[in-house]
Design a protein around this motif. Structure first.
Motif, mmCIF file in Angstrom:
data_model
loop_
_atom_site.group_PDB
_atom_site.id
_atom_site.type_symbol
_atom_site.label_atom_id
_atom_site.label_comp_id
_atom_site.label_asym_id
_atom_site.label_seq_id
_atom_site.Cartn_x
_atom_site.Cartn_y
_atom_site.Cartn_z
ATOM 1 N N PRO A 1 0.868 -1.192 0.000
ATOM 2 C CA PRO A 1 0.000 0.000 0.000
ATOM 3 C C PRO A 1 0.903 1.240 0.000
ATOM 4 N N ARG A 2 0.622 2.207 -0.862
ATOM 5 C CA ARG A 2 1.563 3.330 -1.011
ATOM 6 C C ARG A 2 1.814 4.034 0.319
ATOM 7 N N PHE A 3 0.742 4.551 0.921
ATOM 8 C CA PHE A 3 0.734 5.043 2.305
ATOM 9 C C PHE A 3 -0.718 5.254 2.705
ATOM 10 N N ALA A 4 -0.961 5.426 3.990
ATOM 11 C CA ALA A 4 -2.346 5.427 4.463
ATOM 12 C C ALA A 4 -3.235 6.451 3.748
ATOM 13 N N GLU B 1 -10.856 -0.038 3.732
ATOM 14 C CA GLU B 1 -11.182 -1.343 3.121
ATOM 15 C C GLU B 1 -9.945 -1.935 2.442
ATOM 16 N N GLN B 2 -9.162 -1.072 1.789
ATOM 17 C CA GLN B 2 -7.976 -1.587 1.110
ATOM 18 C C GLN B 2 -6.920 -2.056 2.124
ATOM 19 N N LEU B 3 -6.767 -1.300 3.214
ATOM 20 C CA LEU B 3 -5.811 -1.733 4.244
ATOM 21 C C LEU B 3 -6.237 -3.092 4.813
ATOM 22 N N GLN B 4 -7.545 -3.291 4.911
ATOM 23 C CA GLN B 4 -8.035 -4.581 5.418
ATOM 24 C C GLN B 4 -7.703 -5.707 4.423
ATOM 25 N N LEU C 1 -1.660 -10.767 3.891
ATOM 26 C CA LEU C 1 -0.621 -11.180 4.855
ATOM 27 C C LEU C 1 -1.050 -12.430 5.622
ATOM 28 N N ALA C 2 -2.351 -12.524 5.887
ATOM 29 C CA ALA C 2 -2.842 -13.709 6.605
ATOM 30 C C ALA C 2 -2.780 -14.945 5.703
ATOM 31 N N GLU C 3 -3.064 -14.740 4.419
ATOM 32 C CA GLU C 3 -3.041 -15.882 3.487
ATOM 33 C C GLU C 3 -1.620 -16.311 3.148
ATOM 34 N N TYR C 4 -0.690 -15.353 3.158
ATOM 35 C CA TYR C 4 0.707 -15.632 2.789
ATOM 36 C C TYR C 4 1.615 -15.072 3.885
ATOM 37 N N PRO C 5 1.778 -15.796 4.985
ATOM 38 C CA PRO C 5 2.443 -15.213 6.171
ATOM 39 C C PRO C 5 3.896 -14.808 5.944
ATOM 40 N N LEU D 1 1.140 5.364 13.188
ATOM 41 C CA LEU D 1 1.416 3.924 13.124
ATOM 42 C C LEU D 1 0.191 3.088 13.483
ATOM 43 N N SER D 2 -0.662 3.620 14.376
ATOM 44 C CA SER D 2 -1.818 2.804 14.777
ATOM 45 C C SER D 2 -2.798 2.600 13.612
ATOM 46 N N VAL D 3 -2.745 3.469 12.588
ATOM 47 C CA VAL D 3 -3.558 3.206 11.389
ATOM 48 C C VAL D 3 -3.149 1.854 10.792
ATOM 49 N N TYR D 4 -1.852 1.642 10.685
ATOM 50 C CA TYR D 4 -1.365 0.369 10.135
ATOM 51 C C TYR D 4 -1.521 -0.763 11.152
ATOM 52 N N ASP D 5 -1.263 -0.447 12.409
ATOM 53 C CA ASP D 5 -1.290 -1.496 13.428
ATOM 54 C C ASP D 5 -2.711 -2.041 13.602
ATOM 55 N N ASN D 6 -3.695 -1.135 13.645
ATOM 56 C CA ASN D 6 -5.077 -1.611 13.810
ATOM 57 C C ASN D 6 -5.578 -2.355 12.584
ATOM 58 N N ALA D 7 -4.895 -2.149 11.454
ATOM 59 C CA ALA D 7 -5.236 -2.939 10.261
ATOM 60 C C ALA D 7 -4.457 -4.259 10.241
ATOM 61 N N GLY D 8 -3.634 -4.496 11.251
ATOM 62 C CA GLY D 8 -2.899 -5.772 11.320
ATOM 63 C C GLY D 8 -1.670 -5.824 10.432
ATOM 64 N N LEU D 9 -1.091 -4.663 10.127
ATOM 65 C CA LEU D 9 0.020 -4.631 9.164
ATOM 66 C C LEU D 9 1.387 -4.462 9.819
ATOM 67 N N VAL D 10 1.442 -4.314 11.120
ATOM 68 C CA VAL D 10 2.744 -4.114 11.783
ATOM 69 C C VAL D 10 3.209 -5.469 12.294
#
Ligand code: GUN
Ligand code: ZN
Length: 455
Positions: free
Chosen positions: A207-210, A216-219, A225-229, A258-267
């Protein structure tokens, strides 16, 4: 039959972070040697000891000696953040991040819908990395899947260890650079299936940046990431003040950027965030806790006027850091010039950055940021033999200055502060020389009728 190589020279690598292990972090063998078998390091050490220990192997008929005696040999450089489609707009004048994206980056990236164009630039880009001693990079493509196909096919031809991904961007961008949450997902998934773990290639969900990805895209990124750990996550974070203000408007309920990414499970481990200039303590701590990494891009941070990266804070919070050029926001492909600017950025904050720390960030630190320390970053047994040989006399003046150096640190510091691609005598990929002077006189330039000019 196995291919045995004995490389002779002044061998230097890092086995730890100098901020943690001090002088024990680096190893230096002079006169040294690296024994390589089928592109993999068997052992590096003092030349006489390696020759004695491996005498039976070295007596084999097909053993070859590559003699760079008197020259510094280090692991290949690892660039933890760079945009291959921005190659042609490096040194774009006068803007800061958000207007720089609108004025320069987006119009340039539109061209990468054309696979032939993407391939031509991927060739130029990867030759320029090799020319500068960079053997691994974490690379942004454009929103077009064909940009990533082009990039990986050229990287595969050169046998390079590369990580890349298609940009995901579904808002706040030009229509012809926009995907959707759904197409971003399906296109990324197809690229992962096609390229991830093919030889030395890996995929990064990008993702380019938030500001340019909807929630929806961050999700959808998280779903990939969940499908390909073991795929990577690669994005930008807290680079510029106006960008950080925009985040507050776009995500009013988030605690910080950072919490934008973290709450989307990306950190997570294998997540690399470029820049990270305006972070609070809780953000550094979150990165450290989740084993995510920052890519410090000093030439970019100075060139587009973003700000000063705080390395001391990263050390304090134990955040993994690599160096990035961030071309085309960054102003050089050279990791040596990137060190040069990193040193100055730290000087402005009263942090004295040694050349060993600089080489650490450009090699083992980068490998750690990319979770690749078992494969690259130094010359421990079993590592892939990607390495660079430094010149002692790349220009008459540098011959003069380097001859004045009285110890290893001074020699390395001068080589890094004053060096660029001319300092790189040769770049080896899996034990094979790869600098290709002929490339620049070939197809790309002939298409511009520049052949005669070069002749
Ligand atoms: N933030 C979002 N996109 C970009 C980009 O292309 N370059 C840099 N430096 N920062 C960004
Ligand atoms: Zn960038």
């Amino acid at each position: 039959m196995a291919e045995i190589l004995l490389v002779l020279g002044d061998v230097l690598d890092l086995v730890d972070d100098p901020a943690i292990a001090g002088d024990k972090a680096h190893r230096y063998y002079s006169p040294g040697a690296i024994l390589i078998e089928d592109g993999i390091v068997v052992e590096a050490g003092i030349a006489a000891e390696i020759k004695q220990k491996y005498a039976p192997k070295l007596a084999l008929e097909d053993c070859r000696v590559i003699d760079h005696s008197g020259h510094l040999i280090t692991p290949g450089f690892i660039d933890t953040h760079i945009h291959f489609p921005q190659t042609e707009m490096i040194a774009a004048y006068g803007e800061q991040l958000l207007s720089w994206l609108e004025k320069y980056a987006f119009p340039t990236e539109v061209q990468f819908s054309d696979p032939a164009y993407a391939k031509q630039i991927a060739e130029l880009f990867l030759n320029e990395l090799i020319n500068n001693g960079t053997t691994t990079a974490l690379v942004f493509g454009t929103v077009h899947p064909q940009s990533v196909d082009a990039f990986f096919s050229v990287a595969q031809k050169y046998n390079l260890r590369m990580i890349a991904g298609k940009v995901m961007m579904d808002r706040n961008c030009p229509d012809d650079l926009s995907d959707t949450a759904e197409t971003g997902y399906t296109e990324s998934k197809a690229l992962i299936e096609k390229w991830h773990n093919q030889g030395r290639l890996s995929y990064a969900v990008t993702p380019r940046f938030a500001p340019t990805s909807s929630p929806e895209q961050l999700q959808k990124c998280q779903q990939l990431l969940a499908e390909y750990p073991d795929v990577y996550l690669h994005t930008h974070l807290s680079e510029n003040k106006a960008e950080c203000e925009w985040i507050k408007d776009l995500f009013p309920h988030e605690k910080n950027y950072l919490s934008v990414y973290d709450n989307a499970g990306l950190v997570k481990k294998r997540a690399v965030f470029a820049h990270g200039i305006y972070l609070d303590d809780s953000e550094y701590q979150c990165l450290a806790n989740k084993q995510a990494a920052l890519s410090h891009c000093p030439t970019s941070n100075l060139f587009i006027g973003s700000g000063l990266f705080n390395l001391a804070k990263c050390e304090h919070h134990k955040v993994t850091v690599g160096l990035g050029t961030d071309v085309g926001g960054g102003s050089s492909f050279s990791m040596l010039q990137t060190f040069n600017e990193a040193y100055k950025v730290q000087q402005l904050q009263d942090y004295k950055m040694s050349a060993f720390k600089g080489l650490y960030l450009a090699t083992l630190g980068g490998a750690k940021a990319l979770d690749l320390t078992a494969k690259i970053g130094n010359f421990l047994p079993g590592r892939e033999a990607d390495f660079v040989v430094f010149h002692n006399a790349p220009t008459p003046f540098l011959a003069f200055r380097l001859a004045k150096c009285t110890d290893l640190h001074e020699r390395l510091f001068c080589s890094m502060m004053l060096g660029d691609d001319r300092m790189i005598k040769q770049t080896y990929i899996l034990g094979k020389p790869a600098k290709n002077a002929a490339f620049y006189a070939s197809t790309l330039y002939s298409s511009n009728n520049a052949q005669e000019e070069l002749a």
